[in-house]
Scaffold this motif. Structure first.
Motif, PDB file in Angstrom:
ATOM      1  N   VAL A   1       0.878  -1.169   0.000  1.00  0.00           N
ATOM      2  CA  VAL A   1       0.000   0.000   0.000  1.00  0.00           C
ATOM      3  C   VAL A   1       0.916   1.219   0.000  1.00  0.00           C
ATOM      4  CG1 VAL A   1      -1.860  -1.188   1.216  1.00  0.00           C
ATOM      5  CG2 VAL A   1      -0.206   0.136   2.517  1.00  0.00           C
ATOM      6  N   THR A   2       0.392   2.350  -0.445  1.00  0.00           N
ATOM      7  CA  THR A   2       1.220   3.554  -0.458  1.00  0.00           C
ATOM      8  C   THR A   2       0.407   4.768  -0.035  1.00  0.00           C
ATOM      9  OG1 THR A   2       2.784   4.882  -1.747  1.00  0.00           O
ATOM     10  CG2 THR A   2       0.839   4.091  -2.914  1.00  0.00           C
ATOM     11  N   GLU A   3       1.060   5.670   0.613  1.00  0.00           N
ATOM     12  CA  GLU A   3       0.443   6.936   1.007  1.00  0.00           C
ATOM     13  C   GLU A   3       0.618   7.977  -0.093  1.00  0.00           C
ATOM     14  OE1 GLU A   3      -1.740   9.592   3.182  1.00  0.00           O
ATOM     15  OE2 GLU A   3      -1.523   7.454   3.466  1.00  0.00           O
ATOM     16  N   SER A   4       1.734   7.888  -0.836  1.00  0.00           N
ATOM     17  CA  SER A   4       2.005   8.856  -1.895  1.00  0.00           C
ATOM     18  C   SER A   4       2.720   8.172  -3.049  1.00  0.00           C
ATOM     19  CB  SER A   4       2.872  10.003  -1.368  1.00  0.00           C
ATOM     20  OG  SER A   4       3.251  10.838  -2.440  1.00  0.00           O
ATOM     21  N   ILE A   5       2.075   8.140  -4.190  1.00  0.00           N
ATOM     22  CA  ILE A   5       2.666   7.539  -5.387  1.00  0.00           C
ATOM     23  C   ILE A   5       3.831   8.390  -5.897  1.00  0.00           C
ATOM     24  CG2 ILE A   5       1.191   8.675  -7.107  1.00  0.00           C
ATOM     25  CD1 ILE A   5       2.163   4.937  -7.107  1.00  0.00           C
ATOM     26  N   ASN A   6       3.923   9.637  -5.448  1.00  0.00           N
ATOM     27  CA  ASN A   6       4.953  10.556  -5.912  1.00  0.00           C
ATOM     28  C   ASN A   6       6.319  10.311  -5.293  1.00  0.00           C
ATOM     29  OD1 ASN A   6       3.057  12.019  -7.491  1.00  0.00           O
ATOM     30  ND2 ASN A   6       2.318  12.943  -5.604  1.00  0.00           N
ATOM     31  N   ASN A   7       6.378   9.465  -4.274  1.00  0.00           N
ATOM     32  CA  ASN A   7       7.645   9.206  -3.594  1.00  0.00           C
ATOM     33  C   ASN A   7       7.977   7.716  -3.656  1.00  0.00           C
ATOM     34  OD1 ASN A   7       9.831   8.909  -1.900  1.00  0.00           O
ATOM     35  ND2 ASN A   7       8.891   9.927  -0.151  1.00  0.00           N
ATOM     36  N   PRO A   8       8.776   7.294  -4.642  1.00  0.00           N
ATOM     37  CA  PRO A   8       9.114   5.877  -4.767  1.00  0.00           C
ATOM     38  C   PRO A   8      10.372   5.462  -3.999  1.00  0.00           C
ATOM     39  CG  PRO A   8       9.912   7.027  -6.686  1.00  0.00           C
ATOM     40  CD  PRO A   8       9.229   8.064  -5.811  1.00  0.00           C
ATOM     41  N   SER A   9      10.881   6.341  -3.155  1.00  0.00           N
ATOM     42  CA  SER A   9      12.125   6.022  -2.439  1.00  0.00           C
ATOM     43  C   SER A   9      11.907   4.881  -1.441  1.00  0.00           C
ATOM     44  CB  SER A   9      12.664   7.258  -1.720  1.00  0.00           C
ATOM     45  OG  SER A   9      11.775   7.650  -0.695  1.00  0.00           O
ATOM     46  N   ASN A  10      12.996   4.248  -1.068  1.00  0.00           N
ATOM     47  CA  ASN A  10      12.958   3.108  -0.158  1.00  0.00           C
ATOM     48  C   ASN A  10      13.582   3.457   1.182  1.00  0.00           C
ATOM     49  OD1 ASN A  10      11.979   0.750  -1.873  1.00  0.00           O
ATOM     50  ND2 ASN A  10      13.557   1.648  -3.162  1.00  0.00           N
ATOM     51  N   VAL A  11      13.198   2.701   2.197  1.00  0.00           N
ATOM     52  CA  VAL A  11      13.799   2.838   3.520  1.00  0.00           C
ATOM     53  C   VAL A  11      14.340   1.476   3.942  1.00  0.00           C
ATOM     54  CG1 VAL A  11      12.406   4.795   4.278  1.00  0.00           C
ATOM     55  CG2 VAL A  11      11.577   2.479   4.675  1.00  0.00           C
ATOM     56  N   ASN A  12      15.379   1.516   4.741  1.00  0.00           N
ATOM     57  CA  ASN A  12      16.035   0.316   5.237  1.00  0.00           C
ATOM     58  C   ASN A  12      15.208  -0.285   6.368  1.00  0.00           C
ATOM     59  OD1 ASN A  12      17.927  -1.622   5.717  1.00  0.00           O
ATOM     60  ND2 ASN A  12      19.525  -0.225   6.420  1.00  0.00           N
ATOM     61  N   LEU A  13      14.973  -1.594   6.318  1.00  0.00           N
ATOM     62  CA  LEU A  13      14.249  -2.266   7.388  1.00  0.00           C
ATOM     63  C   LEU A  13      15.187  -2.542   8.557  1.00  0.00           C
ATOM     64  CD1 LEU A  13      12.141  -4.893   5.412  1.00  0.00           C
ATOM     65  CD2 LEU A  13      11.304  -2.855   6.580  1.00  0.00           C
ATOM     66  N   PHE A  14      14.711  -2.341   9.754  1.00  0.00           N
ATOM     67  CA  PHE A  14      15.492  -2.649  10.943  1.00  0.00           C
ATOM     68  C   PHE A  14      15.745  -4.156  11.021  1.00  0.00           C
ATOM     69  CE2 PHE A  14      15.820  -3.494  15.557  1.00  0.00           C
ATOM     70  CZ  PHE A  14      16.941  -2.732  15.819  1.00  0.00           C
ATOM     71  N   THR A  15      14.710  -4.941  10.666  1.00  0.00           N
ATOM     72  CA  THR A  15      14.819  -6.393  10.666  1.00  0.00           C
ATOM     73  C   THR A  15      14.436  -6.928   9.292  1.00  0.00           C
ATOM     74  OG1 THR A  15      14.176  -6.417  12.994  1.00  0.00           O
ATOM     75  CG2 THR A  15      14.094  -8.521  11.812  1.00  0.00           C
ATOM     76  N   PRO A  16      15.395  -7.280   8.436  1.00  0.00           N
ATOM     77  CA  PRO A  16      15.078  -7.861   7.123  1.00  0.00           C
ATOM     78  C   PRO A  16      14.305  -9.166   7.278  1.00  0.00           C
ATOM     79  CG  PRO A  16      17.383  -7.218   7.241  1.00  0.00           C
ATOM     80  CD  PRO A  16      16.828  -7.124   8.634  1.00  0.00           C
ATOM     81  N   PHE A  17      13.546  -9.523   6.242  1.00  0.00           N
ATOM     82  CA  PHE A  17      12.793 -10.773   6.278  1.00  0.00           C
ATOM     83  C   PHE A  17      12.908 -11.490   4.942  1.00  0.00           C
ATOM     84  CE2 PHE A  17       9.893  -7.522   4.831  1.00  0.00           C
ATOM     85  CZ  PHE A  17       9.198  -8.126   3.795  1.00  0.00           C
ATOM     86  N   ALA A  18      12.686 -12.797   4.971  1.00  0.00           N
ATOM     87  CA  ALA A  18      12.769 -13.616   3.755  1.00  0.00           C
ATOM     88  C   ALA A  18      11.365 -13.993   3.303  1.00  0.00           C
ATOM     89  CB  ALA A  18      13.595 -14.864   4.000  1.00  0.00           C
ATOM     90  N   ASN A  19      11.159 -13.934   1.988  1.00  0.00           N
ATOM     91  CA  ASN A  19       9.872 -14.299   1.401  1.00  0.00           C
ATOM     92  C   ASN A  19      10.166 -14.948   0.049  1.00  0.00           C
ATOM     93  OD1 ASN A  19       7.322 -14.456   0.296  1.00  0.00           O
ATOM     94  ND2 ASN A  19       6.736 -12.373   0.833  1.00  0.00           N
TER      95      ASN A  19
END
Length: 184
Positions: free
Chosen positions: A122-140
């Protein structure tokens, strides 16, 4: 929350993609349509206005995102051709989200682009496609996710979508629609 989509996965998917290439399809339009599981969502939970599909492997938007320069009165509705905006029924409950992936599919067929895994959030703003680093990575599905789109973290809402599992009724499954022309 996020999900991973692997178009043309496995032997059958790779064979279908190769069949499309061998038949020289000219892709006019391609879309992914997601149906909301309204039973699981209930009637009181507010629904997110928009979802965002991106290249999970390379942590960037799809080419269709960049190709859409449309703007709207409200910035929440920018890039409305790319889509991902909720569609509602007469009772104002969400029914589907549709995202245009025409150029992504064309690149897979014509340019032999890598068939990357796609992330959906889900997204709050389609205008900002930047990413943030997860504190705890996960595998999927064998992919370790260390980053997510920043605007997925900002949005407090969630949705429940039907997937492509054979147990899901066919009219509610995730749909890849490809409109094409076969050359003579």
């Amino acid at each position: 929350s996020m999900t991973v989509i692997d178009l043309f996965a496995g032997t059958a998917g790779a064979a279908k993609l190769q069949d499309i290439k061998d038949n020289n399809w000219l892709v006019n339009e391609a879309n992914l349509t997601f149906t909301i599981d309204n039973t699981a969502m209930g009637t009181v939970a507010p629904e997110p206005n928009r979802i965002y599909l991106y290249d999970l492997n390379n942590k960037r938007p799809l080419i269709d995102y960049f190709a859409d320069l449309t703007t709207a009165n409200s910035s929440k509705y920018n890039k409305f051709i790319y889509g991902g905006i909720i569609q509602k029924d007469a009772s104002e409950r969400g029914t589907t989200y549709k995202i245009k992936i025409t150029n992504h599919i064309r690149n897979l067929i014509l340019k032999d682009s890598t068939n990357v895994k796609l992330g959906l959030v889900v997204t709050e703003s389609i205008n900002n496609p930047s990413n943030v680093n997860l504190f705890t990575p996960f595998a999927n599905d064998g992919v370790t996710t260390k980053f997510v789109p920043a605007m997925s973290v900002v949005n407090p809402l969630g949705t429940i979508l039907f997937g492509s599992n054979p147990s899901v009724p066919s009219n509610q499954r995730l749909k890849l629609e490809v409109y094409y022309t076969k050359p003579d």
